[in-house]
Design a protein around this motif. Structure first.
Motif: not given
Length: 350
Positions: A218-228, A295-305
């Motif tokens: 879920d990209t909304q949840v992923a964004d929340f976790v990354i910002r946190r 593509a958003l999933h890939q970018a978020m995974m990159k940001a997360h890691f």
């Protein structure tokens, strides 16, 4: 990297494989590379056409030039917007809302502006779609309808993969979609990653058909976790899809107008997704709603890691240095300095 033009025969390396084929178009506004007569180098399987977003491409090689070269990107865009180069995944901004559409004779493949999608309105087309999508392990998924959720009604199913984007007219096909064994298995299987923005209503709507979504990103949840994690505090608000596209894929506010347009239509008429025929503008918005999710999933995974990868780089550089340090159980000073920088992020607003 050499410039890529229409008609060039190229080899494209992406995260899930290597493909060879002729360039059909290389569109700068959407940063999409479309190829025809495409061969999967690893399996030998042939595809009539495939579209790659630049964020998927890690390397592109021109094997044979066409007579006329048309540049895919200029020097000004190579470092900022992301020309595909080896070992450097790039960004994928979308185009503005479409200004025209056309339909191929004998089929339902539609082009709205520069976005290609299949409008699926028959069981036969639905079966072909499922057979195609099941070849890919990461798919974008969305639903539209009237008061979508436990008490609502599904009218549209949106699916995207590396090859194509599909819009399924659920009103035309009916419950057959959610009684199709292969499709239901894909939704419930942990072998397929379903990328969704705000999966709550999608999950509730599918559960009405006794379908339990599994393996969801879920990209909304992923964004929340990354910002946190980035700002070291809980964000006050959750982000919409448009905000996520701008934040992680560096799209402009103008480029996510399609998302705002759909919300405006829904606000003025909550039954807008049940009106037939569906307007060209809404079809365009529905397609783009899932087109960029992988593509958003890939970018978020990159940001997360990103924290991990920076630490890995410290070790790699230490191993290559002339005065290579001895391995020990102690923490390297460079590693301590790197992660102590994170405290600076606490002053930023979420």
């Amino acid at each position: 990297m050499d410039r890529v033009g229409d008609g060039d025969f190229v080899r494209v390396r992406v995260l899930d494989g290597t493909y060879e084929g002729a360039v059909l178009s290389c569109h700068r506004p959407t940063q999409q590379l479309t190829m025809q007569r495409v061969k999967d180098v690893e399996t030998g399987r042939m595809h009539a056409r495939m579209t790659f977003h630049w964020t998927e491409i890690t390397k592109i090689e021109v094997l044979e030039r066409a007579n006329k070269e048309m540049p895919c990107a200029t020097k000004e865009t190579s470092s900022k917007e992301g020309v595909p180069v080896a070992a450097s995944p790039v960004k994928t901004p979308p185009s503005k809302q479409a200004s025209h559409s056309r339909r191929r004779s004998g089929g339902a493949t539609t082009t709205t502006g520069s976005v290609h999608y299949d409008l699926v309105k028959t069981k036969e087309k639905f079966e072909k779609m499922v057979a195609c999508v099941r070849q890919f392990k990461i798919i974008g998924l969305g639903l539209e309808g009237i008061n979508l959720g436990k008490a609502g009604m599904v009218t549209i199913i949106q699916i995207s993969c590396s090859v194509q984007t599909y819009i399924v007219d659920f009103q035309a096909i009916g419950r057959y979609c959610f009684e199709h064994a292969a499709f239901v298995d894909m939704l419930q299987s942990d072998q397929y990653l379903k990328v969704i923005h705000d999966s709550r209503n999608v999950s509730a709507a599918l559960f009405n058909f006794k379908i339990r979504l599994e393996n969801v990103f879920d990209t909304q949840v992923a964004d929340f976790v990354i910002r946190r994690n980035t700002h070291k505090k809980v964000p006050r608000f959750i982000s919409g899809l448009g905000d996520c596209l701008m934040r992680y894929l560096k799209m402009t506010e103008e480029q996510v107008d399609f998302h705002k347009y759909a919300h405006q239509c829904l606000k003025s008429n909550f039954k807008v997704w049940s009106i037939r025929p569906i307007s060209v503008e809404l079809l365009d918005a529905a397609a783009k709603d899932v087109l960029y999710l992988p593509a958003l999933h890939q970018a978020m995974m990159k940001a997360h890691f990103s924290d991990f990868t920076r630490g890995f780089q410290v070790y790699l550089e230490a191993g290559r240095s002339v005065s290579r340090p001895k391995c020990s159980s102690g923490v390297m000073p460079q590693l301590k300095d790197l992660y102590s920088f994170e405290c600076c992020c606490e002053q930023k607003d979420c």
